[in-house]
Motif scaffolding. Sequence first.
Motif, PDB file in Angstrom:
ATOM      1  N   VAL A   1       0.838  -1.203   0.000  1.00 54.55           N
ATOM      2  CA  VAL A   1       0.000   0.000   0.000  1.00 54.55           C
ATOM      3  C   VAL A   1       0.872   1.251   0.000  1.00 54.55           C
ATOM      4  O   VAL A   1       0.586   2.216  -0.723  1.00 54.55           O
ATOM      5  N   VAL A   2       1.937   1.265   0.799  1.00 54.84           N
ATOM      6  CA  VAL A   2       2.847   2.413   0.818  1.00 54.84           C
ATOM      7  C   VAL A   2       3.436   2.660  -0.569  1.00 54.84           C
ATOM      8  O   VAL A   2       3.478   3.800  -1.053  1.00 54.84           O
ATOM      9  N   ARG A   3       3.877   1.609  -1.228  1.00 57.49           N
ATOM     10  CA  ARG A   3       4.488   1.773  -2.558  1.00 57.49           C
ATOM     11  C   ARG A   3       3.483   2.333  -3.558  1.00 57.49           C
ATOM     12  O   ARG A   3       3.814   3.204  -4.372  1.00 57.49           O
ATOM     13  N   LYS A   4       2.259   1.852  -3.487  1.00 60.86           N
ATOM     14  CA  LYS A   4       1.234   2.365  -4.400  1.00 60.86           C
ATOM     15  C   LYS A   4       0.877   3.815  -4.080  1.00 60.86           C
ATOM     16  O   LYS A   4       0.762   4.651  -4.986  1.00 60.86           O
ATOM     17  N   LEU A   5       0.701   4.122  -2.807  1.00 60.50           N
ATOM     18  CA  LEU A   5       0.381   5.496  -2.415  1.00 60.50           C
ATOM     19  C   LEU A   5       1.459   6.478  -2.864  1.00 60.50           C
ATOM     20  O   LEU A   5       1.162   7.612  -3.247  1.00 60.50           O
ATOM     21  N   ALA A   6       2.698   6.040  -2.806  1.00 56.92           N
ATOM     22  CA  ALA A   6       3.824   6.903  -3.186  1.00 56.92           C
ATOM     23  C   ALA A   6       3.925   7.096  -4.694  1.00 56.92           C
ATOM     24  O   ALA A   6       4.637   7.984  -5.158  1.00 56.92           O
ATOM     25  N   ASN A   7       3.205   6.276  -5.444  1.00 61.53           N
ATOM     26  CA  ASN A   7       3.229   6.334  -6.906  1.00 61.53           C
ATOM     27  C   ASN A   7       1.844   6.703  -7.435  1.00 61.53           C
ATOM     28  O   ASN A   7       1.245   5.990  -8.229  1.00 61.53           O
ATOM     29  N   TYR A   8       1.319   7.809  -6.923  1.00 55.93           N
ATOM     30  CA  TYR A   8       0.012   8.326  -7.340  1.00 55.93           C
ATOM     31  C   TYR A   8      -1.154   7.400  -6.963  1.00 55.93           C
ATOM     32  O   TYR A   8      -2.262   7.574  -7.456  1.00 55.93           O
ATOM     33  N   GLY A   9      -0.907   6.396  -6.140  1.00 57.53           N
ATOM     34  CA  GLY A   9      -1.943   5.430  -5.798  1.00 57.53           C
ATOM     35  C   GLY A   9      -2.003   4.265  -6.762  1.00 57.53           C
ATOM     36  O   GLY A   9      -2.981   3.502  -6.779  1.00 57.53           O
ATOM     37  N   SER A  10      -0.942   4.095  -7.529  1.00 55.50           N
ATOM     38  CA  SER A  10      -0.953   3.125  -8.625  1.00 55.50           C
ATOM     39  C   SER A  10       0.069   2.014  -8.443  1.00 55.50           C
ATOM     40  O   SER A  10       1.222   2.277  -8.107  1.00 55.50           O
ATOM     41  N   GLY A  11      -0.377   0.779  -8.693  1.00 54.82           N
ATOM     42  CA  GLY A  11       0.537  -0.351  -8.748  1.00 54.82           C
ATOM     43  C   GLY A  11       0.716  -0.847 -10.167  1.00 54.82           C
ATOM     44  O   GLY A  11       1.610  -1.646 -10.460  1.00 54.82           O
ATOM     45  N   LYS A  12      -0.124  -0.376 -11.062  1.00 53.60           N
ATOM     46  CA  LYS A  12      -0.084  -0.741 -12.476  1.00 53.60           C
ATOM     47  C   LYS A  12      -0.315   0.527 -13.281  1.00 53.60           C
ATOM     48  O   LYS A  12      -1.178   1.333 -12.943  1.00 53.60           O
ATOM     49  N   LYS A  13       0.454   0.727 -14.313  1.00 55.32           N
ATOM     50  CA  LYS A  13       0.410   1.976 -15.053  1.00 55.32           C
ATOM     51  C   LYS A  13      -1.008   2.332 -15.493  1.00 55.32           C
ATOM     52  O   LYS A  13      -1.715   1.503 -16.075  1.00 55.32           O
ATOM     53  N   TYR A  14      -1.410   3.555 -15.151  1.00 52.83           N
ATOM     54  CA  TYR A  14      -2.704   4.126 -15.483  1.00 52.83           C
ATOM     55  C   TYR A  14      -3.879   3.476 -14.754  1.00 52.83           C
ATOM     56  O   TYR A  14      -5.039   3.730 -15.095  1.00 52.83           O
ATOM     57  N   VAL A  15      -3.585   2.667 -13.753  1.00 54.50           N
ATOM     58  CA  VAL A  15      -4.631   2.084 -12.905  1.00 54.50           C
ATOM     59  C   VAL A  15      -4.373   2.562 -11.476  1.00 54.50           C
ATOM     60  O   VAL A  15      -3.298   2.323 -10.919  1.00 54.50           O
ATOM     61  N   PHE A  16      -5.364   3.226 -10.868  1.00 57.36           N
ATOM     62  CA  PHE A  16      -5.162   3.891  -9.583  1.00 57.36           C
ATOM     63  C   PHE A  16      -6.125   3.323  -8.539  1.00 57.36           C
ATOM     64  O   PHE A  16      -7.340   3.486  -8.657  1.00 57.36           O
ATOM     65  N   GLU A  17      -5.560   2.674  -7.548  1.00 57.92           N
ATOM     66  CA  GLU A  17      -6.365   2.095  -6.468  1.00 57.92           C
ATOM     67  C   GLU A  17      -6.656   3.096  -5.359  1.00 57.92           C
ATOM     68  O   GLU A  17      -7.636   2.963  -4.623  1.00 57.92           O
ATOM     69  N   TYR A  18      -5.779   4.081  -5.201  1.00 56.19           N
ATOM     70  CA  TYR A  18      -5.896   5.053  -4.118  1.00 56.19           C
ATOM     71  C   TYR A  18      -5.691   6.459  -4.659  1.00 56.19           C
ATOM     72  O   TYR A  18      -5.152   6.645  -5.751  1.00 56.19           O
TER      73      TYR A  18
END
Length: 367
Positions: free
Chosen positions: A211-228
């Motif tokens: 979750v931290v990694r995704k939040l730090a990357n615009y909320g994204s774990g996959k390019k152009y897909v935003f969970e947060y």
Amino acid sequence: MEVPFLSLKNITDKYSAEIHQAVSEVIDSGWYLKGQVVEKFERHYAEFIGTKYCIGVANGLDALILILRAYKELGIMKDGDEVIVPSNTYIASILAISENGLVPVLVEPDIHTYEIDDSRIEEAITGRTKAVMIVHLYGRCAYTEKIGDICKKHNLKLIEDNAQAHGCRYGNKRTGSLGDAAGHSFYPGKNLGALGDGGAVTTDSGILADVVRKLANYGSGKKYVFEYKGRNSRLDEIQAAVLDVKLAHLDENNKRRAAIACSYIDGITNPEIILPDRPLAGNNVYHIFPIRCRQRDRLQEYLAEQGIQTLIHYPVPPHKQDAYKEWNERKYSVSEEIHATELSLPVSPVMTEEQTEYVIRKADKWK
């Protein structure tokens, strides 16, 4: 003789060839964000700290903000929940809490260690308390078994602000691996400093790390897909390259800091100067060497006249800052005593023996 508080140029010059090589490789690679150099540093730093995961972020404040934000996204915390934090910390520790809509609950430090007083923590716990944030202030380990037991007893998250204590130990473990998660700052003046801003989160929780990694990357774990609804907080390749070089020398530099600190403790006998006590070996990496003096400003002026640069960490406690006007009438007498009397002597890994002895000699002559 001139004794600067901290010469970042001299520290960098020690590893100039290695740093230039590492930075040149990044430049020549053409890949400057989210690349293999960051991944390598994250792996090395996690191994050094002793955690399963490390996520590089933009700075130390972001590291703490992202930890708390991740706990909110995971449903562990919500707006209005309380986080216990020392009342004499640098304001970043507190900003991270209020930034997340959480409530900082200030607890006084121990006057001898300057770390949070573990005998005062339990009385500050309420039904809304969700975490204790300890701050390894000045480079000294703030963790105690009692703090760990309190967190377990009350089912609280233990968060470490490890911005000033890279490499510090508690027994066989390093700070940054003692709690549920830790925030680290790589500001240039830190024991492990970049050539600009940088930070990291360390944890053993795979869920939190994700979750931290995704939040730090615009909320994204996959390019152009935003969970947060995330933010942009990333460690860049050049800073990671510099940090990886300096990480290999961190323990050596911390030993030099400790040697200078021990010389101060053994050598300064002026009764007007209150020295820090000597902790267990490895329990302090002396990011700062704090002394206290009732006539602090006079002492600082005198040392400056002798060519010795000192700093105050910190002149105004958090509860007296305009940013937290709602606290200005509160009384935290121990914190106020520390902030009114603290003076930091130079303790740098590039200080010479002659400079150290000069500081001791001049400090002892002051009346």
